[in-house]
Design an enzyme around this catalytic site. Sequence first.
Site, PDB file in Angstrom:
ATOM      1  N   CYS A   1      11.856  11.814   8.535  1.00 16.74           N
ATOM      2  CA  CYS A   1      11.612  11.448   9.929  1.00 16.74           C
ATOM      3  C   CYS A   1      12.846  11.648  10.796  1.00 16.74           C
ATOM      4  O   CYS A   1      12.735  11.832  12.005  1.00 16.74           O
ATOM      5  CB  CYS A   1      11.131  10.010  10.008  1.00 16.74           C
ATOM      6  SG  CYS A   1      12.248   8.822   9.222  1.00 16.74           S
TER       7      CYS A   1
ATOM      8  N   LYS B   1       0.867  -1.167   0.000  1.00 15.60           N
ATOM      9  CA  LYS B   1       0.000   0.000   0.000  1.00 15.60           C
ATOM     10  C   LYS B   1       0.915   1.232   0.000  1.00 15.60           C
ATOM     11  O   LYS B   1       1.375   1.675   1.059  1.00 15.60           O
ATOM     12  CB  LYS B   1      -0.935  -0.009   1.219  1.00 15.60           C
ATOM     13  CG  LYS B   1      -2.064   1.032   1.154  1.00 15.60           C
ATOM     14  CD  LYS B   1      -1.562   2.385   1.554  1.00 15.60           C
ATOM     15  CE  LYS B   1      -2.576   3.462   1.239  1.00 15.60           C
ATOM     16  NZ  LYS B   1      -1.974   4.814   1.314  1.00 15.60           N
TER      17      LYS B   1
ATOM     18  N   GLU C   1       8.111   2.252  11.792  1.00 18.20           N
ATOM     19  CA  GLU C   1       9.112   3.328  11.760  1.00 18.20           C
ATOM     20  C   GLU C   1       8.339   4.623  11.661  1.00 18.20           C
ATOM     21  O   GLU C   1       7.774   4.955  10.618  1.00 18.20           O
ATOM     22  CB  GLU C   1      10.065   3.123  10.578  1.00 18.20           C
ATOM     23  CG  GLU C   1      11.353   3.911  10.714  1.00 18.20           C
ATOM     24  CD  GLU C   1      11.346   5.168   9.862  1.00 18.20           C
ATOM     25  OE1 GLU C   1      11.065   6.247  10.444  1.00 18.20           O
ATOM     26  OE2 GLU C   1      11.610   5.063   8.681  1.00 18.20           O
TER      27      GLU C   1
END
Length: 490
Positions: free
Chosen positions: A283, A174, A249
């Site tokens: 991130c 996805k 994560e």
Amino acid sequence: MSEKLQTLLAGRWRDASGPEYATEYPHDGSTVATLHAATAADVDEAVQCAERARQQPSWAGLKRHERAAILHRIAAGIRERGEELAQLQRLDNGKPIKETRALVASAAGTFQFFAAACETWEDQLTPSRGDYFTLSAHEPLGVVGAITPWNSPIASEAQKLAPALAAGCAVVFKPAEITPRMAIELARIAQQAGVPDGIISVLPGKGSIVGDALVKHPLIKRIAFTGGTTVGLGIARLAAEKLMPTSLELGGKSPTIVCADADLDHAVAGVLYGIFSSSGESCIAGSRAFVHESVYAEFKARLLAGVKALRVGDPSSESTQMGPLVNPGHRASVERYVQLGLDEGGQLLAGGVRPEGAQFERGSYYTPTVIEGLSNSTRMCQEEIFGPVLALLPWRDEADLVAQCNDNVFGLASGIWTRDYKTAWRLGQALQTGTVWVNTYKVFSVSTPFGGVKMSGTGREKGRLGILEYTAQKSWYWGLNESPMPWATA
């Protein structure tokens, strides 16, 4: 000119069954591609097909060196199409072309690494404690789900697909709704490399529809997710109901520490790269810079000179260092955080505005921004912005510094700039993060595990043992006794 895309779904190239939508180039808002979103019914079809395909001899019957050969061919296929893939990645999310080339090279290296790890992976003959021998073996989990973000698609997708295939799993992808192209192209390359039909499906669309159905599906045995913490927590809750393993994560608010003895040339360059490369949409972005008060003034002056020299512009230009943010909505979110920081008492040192000029008018551009004068407890220093915004904070006492760095719900990464290896070791041990960079920042090796602590997630990706994340461990006891078991014959 936009392109009509189909996806690989349950072994066939076709349109998904949901509504058609368009993806846009962040540089100018032009339509890059149109494609159909997947539905919950598509998820079920893909998973059911994957479950059947993974049990066929064409996949389940492969020896490890045979799977490794397929992974090597995938790596070669990525390299053969390297420039094309880099340009497509640029159009997908607006990253500068030099950066997308590096991401494509990273993806190829990931498949190469896990090919080698697959071929040399050994199970364990454990020490016998009786009249038998014991063996610990690993078997593929089955069908696994991979949910990937929009900021570095091809690298994130390779880090999930390569170890899953090496383990013998089937994978239902996805990708992020707005950046589906890299997952589709990886599926195409994998199919051409010999991965059997049905082993990989790519389901673009909304996370609330596709992602939710994928996580809940009873045949999905693992979820590997990279993305926001709020979504990750939702996945963890759903996974708990199935006792399903996950790797999550998630977000970060990474501190970088500049010590009094730091090489300021290196520290300034590293802090600039850590927060402003990828336009801060990372991130691991080093968004909190703690600078010792004895070098604060000099560091700030050098940093601001470096910010002023950064080249913001067209992602297709070889000289561009910062491209646009991914879309206008995300830029608006970054702008709200900057205003919040100013309302909380921060002083704007650089940026904080949209760049001027005709070349920026249609894109989601934002200038590299530096704010000082904030307390570490403010929202701007506590919450992930995911944009090119740096909070500059002075420090004096090491114990207080460590407390401030760790005073955050996130724990993904950190950086330390010092000439003293003892200081680096001491600080690095004290920081509650999954990665510590010393006198460098934002460099990676596929051979080194990556992940976070606290609200930055669970589990690890990459590293030689990354394959084992996609396996179930089975213990064998093989009797060697000459006589029947005494209990039954007494």
